[in-house]
Design a protein around this motif. Structure first.
Motif, PDB file in Angstrom:
ATOM      1  N   ASP A 205      44.782  74.902 -37.145  1.00 44.50           N
ATOM      2  CA  ASP A 205      46.011  74.317 -37.845  1.00 44.50           C
ATOM      3  C   ASP A 205      46.721  73.297 -37.110  1.00 44.50           C
ATOM      4  O   ASP A 205      47.924  73.117 -37.118  1.00 44.50           O
ATOM      5  N   MET A 206      46.058  72.482 -36.061  1.00 46.78           N
ATOM      6  CA  MET A 206      46.564  71.639 -35.320  1.00 46.78           C
ATOM      7  C   MET A 206      46.348  70.323 -35.660  1.00 46.78           C
ATOM      8  O   MET A 206      45.174  70.105 -36.041  1.00 46.78           O
ATOM      9  N   GLU A 207      46.981  69.237 -35.303  1.00 46.87           N
ATOM     10  CA  GLU A 207      46.562  67.911 -35.679  1.00 46.87           C
ATOM     11  C   GLU A 207      47.260  66.835 -34.785  1.00 46.87           C
ATOM     12  O   GLU A 207      48.287  67.038 -34.126  1.00 46.87           O
ATOM     13  N   VAL A 208      46.748  65.938 -34.285  1.00 47.47           N
ATOM     14  CA  VAL A 208      47.293  64.734 -33.713  1.00 47.47           C
ATOM     15  C   VAL A 208      47.597  63.465 -34.311  1.00 47.47           C
ATOM     16  O   VAL A 208      46.590  62.987 -35.072  1.00 47.47           O
ATOM     17  N   LYS A 209      48.876  63.139 -34.136  1.00 45.08           N
ATOM     18  CA  LYS A 209      49.423  62.080 -34.930  1.00 45.08           C
ATOM     19  C   LYS A 209      49.949  60.821 -34.066  1.00 45.08           C
ATOM     20  O   LYS A 209      50.272  61.452 -32.847  1.00 45.08           O
ATOM     21  N   ASN A 210      50.175  59.724 -34.355  1.00 46.70           N
ATOM     22  CA  ASN A 210      50.894  58.824 -33.999  1.00 46.70           C
ATOM     23  C   ASN A 210      52.447  59.039 -34.111  1.00 46.70           C
ATOM     24  O   ASN A 210      52.852  59.279 -35.378  1.00 46.70           O
ATOM     25  N   ALA A 211      53.155  59.258 -33.139  1.00 45.42           N
ATOM     26  CA  ALA A 211      54.391  60.028 -33.208  1.00 45.42           C
ATOM     27  C   ALA A 211      55.350  58.865 -33.879  1.00 45.42           C
ATOM     28  O   ALA A 211      56.443  59.235 -34.575  1.00 45.42           O
ATOM     29  N   THR A 212      55.038  57.692 -34.087  1.00 46.88           N
ATOM     30  CA  THR A 212      55.952  56.579 -34.829  1.00 46.88           C
ATOM     31  C   THR A 212      55.609  56.671 -36.164  1.00 46.88           C
ATOM     32  O   THR A 212      56.323  56.405 -37.089  1.00 46.88           O
ATOM     33  N   ASP A 268      51.669  57.123 -27.639  1.00 47.52           N
ATOM     34  CA  ASP A 268      52.664  57.483 -28.449  1.00 47.52           C
ATOM     35  C   ASP A 268      52.298  58.611 -29.299  1.00 47.52           C
ATOM     36  O   ASP A 268      52.327  58.419 -30.723  1.00 47.52           O
ATOM     37  N   ALA A 269      51.387  59.548 -28.953  1.00 42.52           N
ATOM     38  CA  ALA A 269      50.678  60.567 -29.863  1.00 42.52           C
ATOM     39  C   ALA A 269      51.668  61.810 -29.623  1.00 42.52           C
ATOM     40  O   ALA A 269      52.333  62.149 -28.750  1.00 42.52           O
ATOM     41  N   ILE A 270      51.495  62.744 -30.713  1.00 41.56           N
ATOM     42  CA  ILE A 270      52.168  64.054 -30.823  1.00 41.56           C
ATOM     43  C   ILE A 270      51.150  65.060 -31.487  1.00 41.56           C
ATOM     44  O   ILE A 270      50.446  64.920 -32.282  1.00 41.56           O
ATOM     45  N   VAL A 271      50.954  66.258 -30.862  1.00 41.71           N
ATOM     46  CA  VAL A 271      50.057  67.274 -31.443  1.00 41.71           C
ATOM     47  C   VAL A 271      51.098  68.383 -31.873  1.00 41.71           C
ATOM     48  O   VAL A 271      52.009  68.653 -31.288  1.00 41.71           O
ATOM     49  N   MET A 272      51.045  68.531 -33.293  1.00 37.42           N
ATOM     50  CA  MET A 272      51.763  69.395 -33.950  1.00 37.42           C
ATOM     51  C   MET A 272      51.188  70.399 -34.967  1.00 37.42           C
ATOM     52  O   MET A 272      49.629  70.012 -35.406  1.00 37.42           O
ATOM     53  N   MET A 273      51.394  71.317 -35.268  1.00 41.10           N
ATOM     54  CA  MET A 273      50.968  72.326 -36.411  1.00 41.10           C
ATOM     55  C   MET A 273      51.124  71.618 -37.818  1.00 41.10           C
ATOM     56  O   MET A 273      52.073  71.060 -38.202  1.00 41.10           O
ATOM     57  N   LYS A 274      50.040  71.736 -38.488  1.00 41.63           N
ATOM     58  CA  LYS A 274      49.859  71.289 -39.748  1.00 41.63           C
ATOM     59  C   LYS A 274      51.049  71.662 -40.652  1.00 41.63           C
ATOM     60  O   LYS A 274      51.606  72.779 -40.648  1.00 41.63           O
ATOM     61  N   ASP A 275      51.315  70.764 -41.586  1.00 45.10           N
ATOM     62  CA  ASP A 275      52.447  71.202 -42.665  1.00 45.10           C
ATOM     63  C   ASP A 275      52.042  71.947 -43.825  1.00 45.10           C
ATOM     64  O   ASP A 275      51.088  71.373 -44.561  1.00 45.10           O
ATOM     65  N   LYS A 276      52.364  73.244 -43.776  1.00 43.83           N
ATOM     66  CA  LYS A 276      52.012  73.962 -44.888  1.00 43.83           C
ATOM     67  C   LYS A 276      52.685  74.169 -46.108  1.00 43.83           C
ATOM     68  O   LYS A 276      52.353  74.868 -47.035  1.00 43.83           O
ATOM     69  N   SER A 277      53.833  73.462 -45.908  1.00 44.07           N
ATOM     70  CA  SER A 277      54.499  73.562 -47.364  1.00 44.07           C
ATOM     71  C   SER A 277      54.210  72.824 -48.425  1.00 44.07           C
ATOM     72  O   SER A 277      53.168  71.956 -48.372  1.00 44.07           O
TER      73      SER A 277
END
Length: 277
Positions: A205-212, A268-277
């Motif tokens: 449940d992790m994903e890598v996105k552009n932080a901007t 400018d990447a960020i690794v975060m947990m998926k939004d389950k809401s």
């Protein structure tokens, strides 16, 4: 002059400490990408602002002083960031000056000296990118240890895939090396760009996105971020480079409030947990 950090950095006064720290951390990351050194006045000022506004106690002390309209120097703000209170009169000497034998004492007519020349208007700290995005705000961020474990799992999955299709077979090492490089690129770079993460990250449940922008990384960005991993395709020396480079990146993640390593900040990447809401 009353130093209003909210106005200076274009911050929402109603935001919580996590959100304020997040935005200031991203601003510092942007300046780092622009190759501004750690002792650059803008980065030093941003560090002071982060130390105040991301800490509930420091922020409370600062907000009360701001509400009373008290004029505070950057040195006083730095002291608050470090020690959780404003300096007493005998302490109100910049640290760069305090070590001298006869430090100058502030007077009513002479302004208190500071050890760096911080920005005085929002125009001086305006980033080159739009920082109004809330990507990652109020989203759970994986710990450094979890990212380490997922990376190890990724290497295991990659090894299984490579072995299952005969990559690296002894009968033709040249073809095997090319196939191994292709699989490595598709697994770590392609999956990150096309699907937002490697199989191990997505499974956890992790994903890598552009932080901007909040979008997936481009192939070029994903390749640059995973360059240290791609080095492992070279037998022998490549494994050692990947190991040493990985340890350094791991150390950089531990030092960042959002656990963003240097490889993340470069694109400018960020690794975060998926939004389950």
């Amino acid at each position: 002059m009353v130093l209003d950090l909210y106005q200076l950095y274009g911050l929402d006064r109603e935001a919580n400490e996590h959100d304020l720290g997040w935005k200031l951390s991203r601003l510092d990351s942007e300046m780092r990408i622009e190759n501004k050194p750690q002792n650059d006045p803008q980065r030093k000022a941003c560090e002071v602002a982060y130390g105040i506004l991301s800490d509930p106690n420091n922020r409370r002390v600062y907000d009360e002083s701001l509400a009373r309209g008290e004029e505070r120097s950057w040195h006083e703000l730095e002291f608050l960031s470090d020690f959780g209170r404003f300096p007493r009169a005998e302490e109100n000497v910049p640290r760069a000056v305090a070590s001298s034998c006869q430090p100058p004492r502030p007077t009513a007519t002479a302004p208190t000296p500071t050890y760096f020349m911080p920005p005085t208007s929002s125009a001086e700290v305006a980033p080159t990118r739009d920082f109004t995005s809330t990507v990652g705000i109020n989203r759970e961020l994986p710990s450094v240890s979890k990212r380490q474990n997922v990376k190890i799992l990724d290497f295991v999955i990659y090894a299984v895939i490579s072995g299952s299709i005969g990559v690296g077979a002894d009968d033709d090492m040249g073809i095997g090396l090319v196939l191994a490089a292709l699989v490595l690129f598709i697994y770590f770079v392609g999956c990150e760009s096309w699907f937002g993460g490697t199989p191990a990250k997505l499974f956890n449940d992790m994903e890598v996105k552009n932080a901007t922008t909040g979008k997936n990384l481009t192939l070029a960005e994903a390749a640059r971020r995973n360059l240290w991993t791609l080095c492992s395709i070279v037998p022998g020396a490549g494994y050692l480079i990947t190991l040493i480079w990985g340890l350094k990146l791991n150390d950089s993640m531990k030092k960042d409030p959002q656990h963003r390593g240097n490889h993340d900040k470069e694109v400018d990447a960020i690794v975060m947990m998926k939004d389950k809401s």
